[in-house]
Design a protein around this motif. Structure first.
Motif, short mmCIF file in Angstrom:
data_model
loop_
_atom_site.label_atom_id
_atom_site.label_comp_id
_atom_site.label_asym_id
_atom_site.label_seq_id
_atom_site.Cartn_x
_atom_site.Cartn_y
_atom_site.Cartn_z
N LYS A 61 -64.26 23.46 -30.17
CA LYS A 61 -64.36 24.58 -31.10
C LYS A 61 -65.76 25.19 -31.14
N PHE A 62 -66.76 24.43 -30.74
CA PHE A 62 -68.13 24.80 -31.08
C PHE A 62 -69.03 24.58 -29.88
N GLU A 63 -69.27 25.62 -29.10
CA GLU A 63 -70.11 25.53 -27.92
C GLU A 63 -71.20 26.58 -28.03
N LEU A 64 -72.45 26.12 -28.22
CA LEU A 64 -73.57 27.04 -28.38
C LEU A 64 -73.32 28.05 -29.51
N TYR A 65 -72.62 27.60 -30.51
CA TYR A 65 -72.32 28.40 -31.70
C TYR A 65 -71.47 29.62 -31.36
N GLU A 66 -70.82 29.62 -30.22
CA GLU A 66 -69.90 30.69 -29.86
C GLU A 66 -68.60 30.09 -29.34
N PRO A 67 -67.82 29.44 -30.21
CA PRO A 67 -66.59 28.79 -29.77
C PRO A 67 -65.57 29.81 -29.28
N PRO A 68 -64.76 29.43 -28.31
CA PRO A 68 -63.75 30.36 -27.80
C PRO A 68 -62.65 30.65 -28.81
N THR A 69 -62.41 29.73 -29.73
CA THR A 69 -61.39 29.95 -30.74
C THR A 69 -61.96 29.67 -32.12
N ASP A 70 -61.34 30.28 -33.10
CA ASP A 70 -61.74 30.12 -34.50
C ASP A 70 -60.72 29.24 -35.19
N PRO A 71 -61.06 27.99 -35.55
CA PRO A 71 -60.07 27.10 -36.17
C PRO A 71 -59.63 27.55 -37.55
N PHE A 72 -60.37 28.49 -38.16
CA PHE A 72 -60.02 28.95 -39.49
C PHE A 72 -59.26 30.28 -39.48
N SER A 73 -58.97 30.82 -38.31
CA SER A 73 -58.20 32.06 -38.25
C SER A 73 -56.74 31.76 -38.56
N SER A 74 -56.01 32.77 -38.96
CA SER A 74 -54.60 32.58 -39.31
C SER A 74 -53.78 32.12 -38.11
N LEU A 75 -54.26 32.39 -36.90
CA LEU A 75 -53.54 31.98 -35.70
C LEU A 75 -53.70 30.50 -35.39
N ASN A 76 -54.82 29.92 -35.83
CA ASN A 76 -55.12 28.53 -35.46
C ASN A 76 -55.08 27.55 -36.62
N GLU A 77 -55.00 28.03 -37.86
CA GLU A 77 -55.06 27.13 -39.00
C GLU A 77 -53.83 26.23 -39.09
N ASP A 78 -54.03 25.05 -39.64
CA ASP A 78 -52.95 24.10 -39.86
C ASP A 78 -52.43 24.27 -41.29
N PRO A 79 -51.22 24.74 -41.48
CA PRO A 79 -50.71 24.99 -42.84
C PRO A 79 -50.66 23.72 -43.70
N LYS A 80 -50.60 22.56 -43.04
CA LYS A 80 -50.54 21.31 -43.80
C LYS A 80 -51.87 20.97 -44.47
N LEU A 81 -52.93 21.68 -44.09
CA LEU A 81 -54.25 21.44 -44.69
C LEU A 81 -54.57 22.45 -45.80
N ILE A 82 -53.75 23.48 -45.95
CA ILE A 82 -54.05 24.56 -46.89
C ILE A 82 -53.63 24.18 -48.31
N ILE A 83 -54.57 24.26 -49.24
CA ILE A 83 -54.28 24.01 -50.65
C ILE A 83 -53.79 25.28 -51.32
N GLY A 84 -54.37 26.42 -50.94
CA GLY A 84 -53.92 27.69 -51.50
C GLY A 84 -55.01 28.74 -51.43
N ASP A 85 -54.73 29.90 -51.99
CA ASP A 85 -55.73 30.96 -52.06
C ASP A 85 -56.77 30.63 -53.12
N ALA A 86 -57.98 31.12 -52.88
CA ALA A 86 -59.06 31.01 -53.86
C ALA A 86 -59.57 32.44 -54.09
N GLY A 87 -58.97 33.13 -55.02
CA GLY A 87 -59.27 34.53 -55.21
C GLY A 87 -58.60 35.38 -54.14
#
Length: 328
Positions: A61-87
């Motif tokens: 995820k993290f190579e020279l601070y320019e990872p090829p993918t964003d683990p927090f984007s809606s395409l890559n996030e794991d729904p089982k880790l989401i607690i909910g919206d915050a605002g």
């Protein structure tokens, strides 16, 4: 809005569910306490096997601070880790590789850079969750400060998950240090102060909780002013004989000429910022993020553990921070 314990319970239940299905992968550590200048610090020794697993995940995820993918984007996030919206602009989710129980993240829904200054909305959401859980909130501003992802994320550790040091009065080591500093320094209302044991560039401010409840934009003003003090502006510093720093009522600075390397720690009662110079202590090789200043350090194996015991946590923290400006 639910009762004050609702978010804490939802976080606990989400952690249990996510761990049972393998989405949450807590790191196995051995916990030690070391006392440095009479102050207790927590050390977490990570096994080599777990460290390799964590580094393997980070490498993807993290190579020279320019990872090829964003683990927090809606395409890559794991729904089982989401607690909910915050605002409206943030999500609340579990930290996949946690050391402390129920460690969570507040991420921006739309990509924002980790190195950019926090917005008024970022600080508002962080403080609201700090109060509601209750928790210690923190932010690593970039790779020099210990951040491992470039998508903006703030972090929360519930107060009841922090290591206990035989005291019911303080949630963390930093709480104790702040209290000790206030007891020996004559801090004027509206002023910041320094912690005597921290021989590096930092600033602390007691937060007027009732005023913030009425006007949460004050958090942004305090944040900008404190970044000014630790070197991210050209505002002058004025120190009094007790070691406090007067905070000028300057304009809210939101544009900086270079990436900011600092850590922010936020509790319901104070704000702490520290200027960083490097991600790892040169002597021990130990990496430090904001948790180190809270009083918790993660070490890789017995070699790092013994080096930390040799020099002490305060020297390790000093080794990754910018020096204090000396008045002429």
């Amino acid at each position: 809005v639910g009762n004050r314990n609702d978010l804490r319970e939802r976080t606990r239940l989400k952690s249990l569910t996510a761990e049972s299905c393998g989405s949450l992968q807590p790191l196995c550590t051995n916990h030690f306490t070391i006392v440095d200048q009479g102050i207790p610090f927590s050390l977490f020794e990570l096994s080599e096997k777990n460290f390799e697993r964590k580094e393997g995940e980070k490498g993807k995820k993290f190579e020279l601070y320019e990872p090829p993918t964003d683990p927090f984007s809606s395409l890559n996030e794991d729904p089982k880790l989401i607690i909910g919206d915050a605002g409206n602009s943030h999500k609340h989710l579990l930290n996949k590789f946690n050391v402390l129980k129920d460690h969570t993240l507040l991420i921006t829904k739309k990509f924002q850079p980790q190195e950019g200054p926090l917005t008024a909305e970022d600080l508002k959401v962080l403080y609201q969750n700090v109060v509601e859980l209750p928790a210690v909130g923190f932010y690593n501003s970039g790779p020099i400060s210990g951040a491992s992802q470039r998508h903006r994320h703030m972090q929360l550790v519930p107060c009841d998950a922090l290591p206990a040091h035989n005291s019911h009065h303080f949630s963390s080591t930093l709480d104790k240090l702040v209290s000790m500093a206030l007891s020996v320094c004559d801090v004027n209302p509206g002023s910041t102060f320094i912690i005597p044991q921290f021989n590096f560039r930092h600033s602390v401010r007691v937060l007027p909780q009732e005023e913030i409840q009425k006007d949460e934009s004050l958090l942004k003003h305090y944040y900008d002013s404190m970044l000014n003090e630790i070197g991210f502006s050209f505002l002058s510093q004025r120190r009094n004989t007790c070691g406090t720093i007067s905070v000028p009522h300057a304009e809210n600075t939101t544009t900086y000429q270079k990436p900011l390397a600092y850590n922010l720690i936020l509790t319901k009662s104070y704000m702490f910022v520290v200027a960083r110079s490097r991600p790892k202590d040169p002597y021990t090789g130990i990496g430090v993020n904001a948790m180190g200043f809270i009083g918790c350090t993660l070490v890789k194996g017995k070699d790092e553990l013994e080096k930390l015991r040799e020099v002490g946590p305060l020297k390790v923290l000093q080794g990754v921070c910018s020096p204090i400006h000396r008045s002429v």
